[in-house]
Design a protein around this motif. Structure first.
Motif, PDB file in Angstrom:
ATOM      1  N   LEU A  32       0.803  -1.234   0.000  1.00 55.80           N
ATOM      2  CA  LEU A  32       0.000   0.000   0.000  1.00 55.80           C
ATOM      3  C   LEU A  32       0.832   1.277   0.000  1.00 55.80           C
ATOM      4  O   LEU A  32       0.275   2.361  -0.242  1.00 55.80           O
ATOM      5  CB  LEU A  32      -0.954  -0.020   1.198  1.00 55.80           C
ATOM      6  N   GLY A  33       2.137   1.181   0.245  1.00 57.25           N
ATOM      7  CA  GLY A  33       2.962   2.390   0.291  1.00 57.25           C
ATOM      8  C   GLY A  33       2.362   3.360   1.289  1.00 57.25           C
ATOM      9  O   GLY A  33       1.983   2.978   2.389  1.00 57.25           O
ATOM     10  N   ASP A  34       2.231   4.642   0.883  1.00 61.01           N
ATOM     11  CA  ASP A  34       1.598   5.587   1.805  1.00 61.01           C
ATOM     12  C   ASP A  34       0.202   5.991   1.321  1.00 61.01           C
ATOM     13  O   ASP A  34      -0.274   7.081   1.601  1.00 61.01           O
ATOM     14  CB  ASP A  34       2.507   6.808   2.062  1.00 61.01           C
ATOM     15  N   ALA A  35      -0.436   5.078   0.579  1.00 61.15           N
ATOM     16  CA  ALA A  35      -1.771   5.379   0.037  1.00 61.15           C
ATOM     17  C   ALA A  35      -2.811   5.566   1.147  1.00 61.15           C
ATOM     18  O   ALA A  35      -3.753   6.340   1.007  1.00 61.15           O
ATOM     19  CB  ALA A  35      -2.221   4.257  -0.896  1.00 61.15           C
ATOM     20  N   VAL A  36      -2.648   4.818   2.236  1.00 67.26           N
ATOM     21  CA  VAL A  36      -3.552   4.971   3.387  1.00 67.26           C
ATOM     22  C   VAL A  36      -2.695   4.961   4.642  1.00 67.26           C
ATOM     23  O   VAL A  36      -1.530   4.550   4.582  1.00 67.26           O
ATOM     24  CB  VAL A  36      -4.591   3.816   3.469  1.00 67.26           C
ATOM     25  N   GLY A  85       9.746 -15.904  -4.105  1.00 67.72           N
ATOM     26  CA  GLY A  85      10.120 -17.270  -4.491  1.00 67.72           C
ATOM     27  C   GLY A  85      10.026 -18.256  -3.337  1.00 67.72           C
ATOM     28  O   GLY A  85      10.803 -19.200  -3.248  1.00 67.72           O
ATOM     29  N   ILE A  86       9.037 -18.050  -2.438  1.00 67.28           N
ATOM     30  CA  ILE A  86       8.933 -18.931  -1.249  1.00 67.28           C
ATOM     31  C   ILE A  86       7.613 -19.711  -1.271  1.00 67.28           C
ATOM     32  O   ILE A  86       6.923 -19.827  -0.265  1.00 67.28           O
ATOM     33  CB  ILE A  86       9.086 -18.136   0.064  1.00 67.28           C
ATOM     34  N   TYR A  87       7.336 -20.229  -2.469  1.00 68.21           N
ATOM     35  CA  TYR A  87       6.081 -20.937  -2.732  1.00 68.21           C
ATOM     36  C   TYR A  87       5.667 -21.883  -1.603  1.00 68.21           C
ATOM     37  O   TYR A  87       4.557 -21.837  -1.098  1.00 68.21           O
ATOM     38  CB  TYR A  87       6.222 -21.748  -4.028  1.00 68.21           C
ATOM     39  N   ARG A  88       6.589 -22.783  -1.220  1.00 71.94           N
ATOM     40  CA  ARG A  88       6.186 -23.844  -0.279  1.00 71.94           C
ATOM     41  C   ARG A  88       6.153 -23.372   1.167  1.00 71.94           C
ATOM     42  O   ARG A  88       5.718 -24.111   2.041  1.00 71.94           O
ATOM     43  CB  ARG A  88       7.095 -25.066  -0.431  1.00 71.94           C
ATOM     44  N   GLU A  89       6.615 -22.174   1.439  1.00 71.00           N
ATOM     45  CA  GLU A  89       6.556 -21.686   2.822  1.00 71.00           C
ATOM     46  C   GLU A  89       5.160 -21.208   3.210  1.00 71.00           C
ATOM     47  O   GLU A  89       4.870 -21.006   4.377  1.00 71.00           O
ATOM     48  CB  GLU A  89       7.566 -20.556   3.056  1.00 71.00           C
ATOM     49  N   ARG A  90       4.302 -20.992   2.206  1.00 70.49           N
ATOM     50  CA  ARG A  90       2.907 -20.584   2.416  1.00 70.49           C
ATOM     51  C   ARG A  90       2.826 -19.264   3.180  1.00 70.49           C
ATOM     52  O   ARG A  90       2.571 -19.218   4.384  1.00 70.49           O
ATOM     53  CB  ARG A  90       2.091 -21.681   3.141  1.00 70.49           C
ATOM     54  N   THR A  91       3.059 -18.192   2.460  1.00 72.77           N
ATOM     55  CA  THR A  91       3.151 -16.870   3.069  1.00 72.77           C
ATOM     56  C   THR A  91       2.249 -15.874   2.337  1.00 72.77           C
ATOM     57  O   THR A  91       2.415 -15.638   1.135  1.00 72.77           O
ATOM     58  CB  THR A  91       4.618 -16.372   2.992  1.00 72.77           C
ATOM     59  N   GLY A  92       1.303 -15.326   3.069  1.00 72.64           N
ATOM     60  CA  GLY A  92       0.405 -14.341   2.477  1.00 72.64           C
ATOM     61  C   GLY A  92      -0.144 -13.424   3.559  1.00 72.64           C
ATOM     62  O   GLY A  92       0.056 -13.660   4.758  1.00 72.64           O
ATOM     63  N   LEU A  93      -0.810 -12.361   3.114  1.00 73.71           N
ATOM     64  CA  LEU A  93      -1.404 -11.415   4.064  1.00 73.71           C
ATOM     65  C   LEU A  93      -2.757 -10.972   3.540  1.00 73.71           C
ATOM     66  O   LEU A  93      -2.885 -10.609   2.370  1.00 73.71           O
ATOM     67  CB  LEU A  93      -0.502 -10.180   4.219  1.00 73.71           C
ATOM     68  N   LEU A  94      -3.750 -11.015   4.419  1.00 69.08           N
ATOM     69  CA  LEU A  94      -5.051 -10.445   4.070  1.00 69.08           C
ATOM     70  C   LEU A  94      -5.186  -9.088   4.749  1.00 69.08           C
ATOM     71  O   LEU A  94      -4.956  -8.971   5.957  1.00 69.08           O
ATOM     72  CB  LEU A  94      -6.190 -11.366   4.530  1.00 69.08           C
ATOM     73  N   MET A  95      -5.516  -8.067   3.958  1.00 65.10           N
ATOM     74  CA  MET A  95      -5.700  -6.718   4.494  1.00 65.10           C
ATOM     75  C   MET A  95      -7.145  -6.265   4.272  1.00 65.10           C
ATOM     76  O   MET A  95      -7.714  -6.528   3.213  1.00 65.10           O
ATOM     77  CB  MET A  95      -4.777  -5.728   3.749  1.00 65.10           C
ATOM     78  N   ALA A  96      -7.694  -5.584   5.266  1.00 66.77           N
ATOM     79  CA  ALA A  96      -9.012  -4.954   5.122  1.00 66.77           C
ATOM     80  C   ALA A  96      -8.807  -3.467   5.396  1.00 66.77           C
ATOM     81  O   ALA A  96      -8.338  -3.100   6.478  1.00 66.77           O
ATOM     82  CB  ALA A  96      -9.993  -5.559   6.112  1.00 66.77           C
ATOM     83  N   VAL A  97      -9.082  -2.642   4.397  1.00 68.35           N
ATOM     84  CA  VAL A  97      -8.830  -1.207   4.542  1.00 68.35           C
ATOM     85  C   VAL A  97     -10.163  -0.480   4.700  1.00 68.35           C
ATOM     86  O   VAL A  97     -11.111  -0.737   3.949  1.00 68.35           O
ATOM     87  CB  VAL A  97      -8.108  -0.640   3.289  1.00 68.35           C
ATOM     88  N   ALA A  98     -10.234   0.400   5.699  1.00 65.56           N
ATOM     89  CA  ALA A  98     -11.467   1.173   5.903  1.00 65.56           C
ATOM     90  C   ALA A  98     -11.128   2.646   6.109  1.00 65.56           C
ATOM     91  O   ALA A  98     -10.180   2.970   6.840  1.00 65.56           O
ATOM     92  CB  ALA A  98     -12.224   0.635   7.109  1.00 65.56           C
ATOM     93  N   GLN A  99     -11.854   3.527   5.453  1.00 61.55           N
ATOM     94  CA  GLN A  99     -11.646   4.967   5.690  1.00 61.55           C
ATOM     95  C   GLN A  99     -12.133   5.321   7.097  1.00 61.55           C
ATOM     96  O   GLN A  99     -11.581   6.185   7.758  1.00 61.55           O
ATOM     97  CB  GLN A  99     -12.411   5.823   4.661  1.00 61.55           C
TER      98      GLN A  99
END
Ligand code: PLP
Ligand code: TYF
Length: 394
Positions: free
Chosen positions: A83-87, A246-260
């Motif tokens: 997101l950089g500095d978008a929010v 390149g860390i396919y098998r490490e299973r790494t992700g992030l879910l973000m919920a953005v609210a004003q």
């Protein structure tokens, strides 16, 4: 009890991976599953990942549980990357998940909890796992036109017309960059029009971003996500670290919920953590720690970015080589779209029988819908593929 189970449909992409392995031909070419390969056909562990793992091995003193949302360092680092500095940070709720798939799954579940009647609009085509998970969760889906096989680009007029059916509370699933499976993407002007349409309808955007850095660059690939996050009242973002680290098998992700509306953050964060607890308690940590170690260290981050840039430029070079070879052999510009597509994939737009001919006669494996993994090529195999495409009458 087990006698009640029925066979499940195979994942076509993963089935193709097995068929490729079983093919004894030495000159076979794998353009199937979306895994980056260097010109030698290897999926390397990135240099910065190796260094980060070494540092973790030396410095980590415990492997006790983190928190239900994962390590906050990982969330902060990834929110910055995407997101950089978008929010501002306090507008974002986030949980670590097992891969981008985990983030997608948790997002769908959150949507279903918050609005059981929500319909999810998906591009035609989209990543097959989106459809499979949505069906499994019993969420109603509506497809919107996306790929124009006559031009190899986006059917934007068709897409906007289909988004005309949106009702308040619906969700639109969008690929942040490097659309899978087509390779065709919206430009920023088109993204703005989509944002306006969603805002007008009161629909919520959900962005799946699994290839940041594979298209036009890290910031360029995040431009659409940042635009959306700073323009709409609420959005969901599922990010994967599998490809760009390149860390396919490490299973790494992030879910973000953005609210004003920052007041919604605490409850949203609590619901995301709740969902993690229901499904697997604590998310995996090793890959997340690799990512946060890299992103918070100037030297490792610079080295990672340099290697990622080599990966991106390799794929771009292959696209250009393939498009120009096809132009030379076919005497037409009809394959020019391959150079305009971005990311790992391009959909060739040919018939399944022609895909089958390429496999049978030339040992070239692509997904049945004519999706090619560009990273499966190198400068020696591009001319072979181009010749086979023209010979197959595509
Ligand atoms: N979303 C899309 C569009 C993808 O292509 C992928 C592919 O791997 C993912 C999400 C999730 O990947 P992973 O679960 O391996 O992080
Ligand atoms: O589309 C792909 O090839 C990648 C990898 O069930 C993948 O996204 C494919 C199928 C699948 C999980 C990941």
């Amino acid at each position: 009890m087990f006698e009640n189970l029925k066979d499940q449909p195979a994942d076509k992409i993963l089935a193709l991976m097995e068929a490729y392995k079983a093919d004894p031909r030495e000159d076979k070419i794998d353009l199937g599953v979306g895994v980056y390969k260097n010109p030698e056909g290897i999926t390397p562990v990135m240099r910065a990942v190796k260094s980060a793992e070494q540092r973790i091995w030396e410095e980590q003193e415990t492997k006790a549980y983190t928190g239900l949302a994962g390590d906050p360092m990982f969330a902060d680092a990834m929110i910055g990357l995407v997101l950089g500095d978008a929010v501002s940070r306090d507008q974002v709720s986030a949980v670590a998940t097992p891969g981008g798939t985990g983030a997608v799954r948790q997002a769908f579940e959150l949507i279903r909890m918050a609005n059981p009647g929500a319909r999810i609009f998906v591009s035609d085509p989209t990543w097959p796992n989106h459809l499979s998970i949505l069906k499994y969760l019993g969420i109603e889906t509506v497809s919107y036109r996306y790929f124009d096989s006559s031009t190899g680009g986006v059917d934007f007029a068709g897409m906007m017309e289909d988004l005309g059916q949106l009702k308040a509370g619906d969700v639109v699933l969008l690929h942040g960059c490097c659309h899978n499976p087509t390779g065709a993407n919206l430009n920023l002007t088109e993204w703005k029009a989509v944002v306006a349409r969603l805002t007008e309808a009161g629909a919520l955007p959900m962005i799946d971003i699994a290839y940041q850095g594979f298209g036009d660059g890290l910031d360029e690939d995040a431009a659409a996500v940042r635009l959306v996050a700073s323009s709409v009242p609420e959005c969901l973002i599922a990010a994967s670290c599998s490809k760009n680290f390149g860390i396919y098998r490490e299973r790494t992700g992030l879910l973000m919920a953005v609210a004003q509306d920052r007041g919604l953050g605490r409850t949203t964060q609590g619901n995301l953590a709740f969902l993690n607890r229901q499904n697997y308690s604590f998310p995996p940590d090793h890959g997340a720690r690799i990512v946060s170690t890299i992103l918070t260290d100037d030297g490792l981050r610079a080295d990672w970015q340099a290697e990622l840039e080599d990966v991106r430029l390799n794929m771009l070079g292959l696209r250009e080589q393939l498009a120009s070879e096809l132009q030379r052999l076919s005497g037409s510009d009809r394959f020019h779209f391959l150079a305009q597509h971005r990311g790992m994939f391009s959909r060739l737009g040919c018939a399944p029988e022609q895909v089958e001919t390429l496999r049978k006669d030339h040992g070239i494996y692509m997904v049945g819908d004519s999706r090619m993994n560009i990273a499966g090529l190198n400068s020696t195999t591009v001319p072979l593929l181009a010749r086979a495409i023209v010979d197959a009458g595509i």
